[in-house]
Design a protein around this motif. Structure first.
Motif, mmCIF file in Angstrom:
data_model
loop_
_atom_site.group_PDB
_atom_site.id
_atom_site.type_symbol
_atom_site.label_atom_id
_atom_site.label_comp_id
_atom_site.label_asym_id
_atom_site.label_seq_id
_atom_site.Cartn_x
_atom_site.Cartn_y
_atom_site.Cartn_z
ATOM 1 N N ILE A 73 -1.392 -0.475 1.629
ATOM 2 C CA ILE A 73 -0.586 -0.950 0.677
ATOM 3 C C ILE A 73 -0.572 -2.595 0.766
ATOM 4 O O ILE A 73 -0.666 -3.349 -0.013
ATOM 5 C CB ILE A 73 0.994 -0.474 0.632
ATOM 6 C CG1 ILE A 73 0.929 0.787 0.193
ATOM 7 C CG2 ILE A 73 1.586 -1.214 -0.393
ATOM 8 C CD1 ILE A 73 1.985 1.499 0.350
ATOM 9 N N THR A 74 -0.295 -3.104 2.174
ATOM 10 C CA THR A 74 -0.262 -4.516 2.196
ATOM 11 C C THR A 74 -1.320 -4.953 3.212
ATOM 12 O O THR A 74 -2.214 -4.198 3.911
ATOM 13 C CB THR A 74 0.716 -4.966 2.830
ATOM 14 O OG1 THR A 74 0.638 -4.170 4.488
ATOM 15 C CG2 THR A 74 2.375 -4.187 2.362
ATOM 16 N N THR A 75 -1.617 -6.157 3.075
ATOM 17 C CA THR A 75 -2.646 -6.650 3.949
ATOM 18 C C THR A 75 -2.672 -6.366 5.492
ATOM 19 O O THR A 75 -3.679 -6.005 6.049
ATOM 20 C CB THR A 75 -2.998 -8.290 3.681
ATOM 21 O OG1 THR A 75 -3.028 -8.588 2.461
ATOM 22 C CG2 THR A 75 -3.898 -8.844 4.626
ATOM 23 N N SER A 76 -1.312 -6.569 6.030
ATOM 24 C CA SER A 76 -1.073 -6.163 7.260
ATOM 25 C C SER A 76 -1.487 -4.832 7.441
ATOM 26 O O SER A 76 -2.184 -4.392 8.656
ATOM 27 C CB SER A 76 0.501 -6.440 7.560
ATOM 28 O OG SER A 76 0.834 -6.031 8.981
ATOM 29 N N ALA A 77 -1.039 -3.914 6.709
ATOM 30 C CA ALA A 77 -1.434 -2.339 6.735
ATOM 31 C C ALA A 77 -2.926 -2.217 6.903
ATOM 32 O O ALA A 77 -3.319 -1.380 7.654
ATOM 33 C CB ALA A 77 -0.578 -1.629 5.759
ATOM 34 N N GLU A 78 -3.490 -2.898 6.096
ATOM 35 C CA GLU A 78 -5.012 -2.704 5.866
ATOM 36 C C GLU A 78 -5.859 -3.097 7.052
ATOM 37 O O GLU A 78 -6.566 -2.512 7.629
ATOM 38 C CB GLU A 78 -5.465 -3.567 4.710
ATOM 39 C CG GLU A 78 -7.099 -3.303 4.645
ATOM 40 C CD GLU A 78 -7.716 -4.076 3.323
ATOM 41 O OE1 GLU A 78 -7.848 -5.306 3.361
ATOM 42 O OE2 GLU A 78 -7.529 -3.541 2.257
#
Length: 78
Positions: A25-30
């Motif tokens: 969902i987020t850039t960090s999660a990606e």
């Protein structure tokens, strides 16, 4: 996995480990997701249109992890 990668892996009867991106969902999660895939992999075969930021990050992570990286360039219709 995106359709070009799935199609290609089926043609060569490749073993693959899908990591569903529907949970990213987020850039960090990606970025964490890409790191997990790099830790599992021996190499990266990236199907990239030169625009997708997630694939670009995966290529960067795989390169940093000293994986063999092969990029298949393709155009998508808009």
């Amino acid at each position: 996995m995106k359709k070009p990668a799935v199609s290609w892996s089926k043609r060569i009867d490749s073993m693959n480990q899908p990591y569903p991106n529907c949970f990213v969902i987020t850039t960090s999660a990606e970025q964490k997701h890409n790191k997990q895939m790099a830790n599992y992999a021996d190499a990266l075969l990236a199907f990239w249109n030169g625009k997708n930021k997630g694939t670009k990050n995966m290529i960067k992570v795989a390169t940093k992890e000293n994986l063999t990286v092969k990029i298949i360039n393709f155009e998508t219709s808009s």
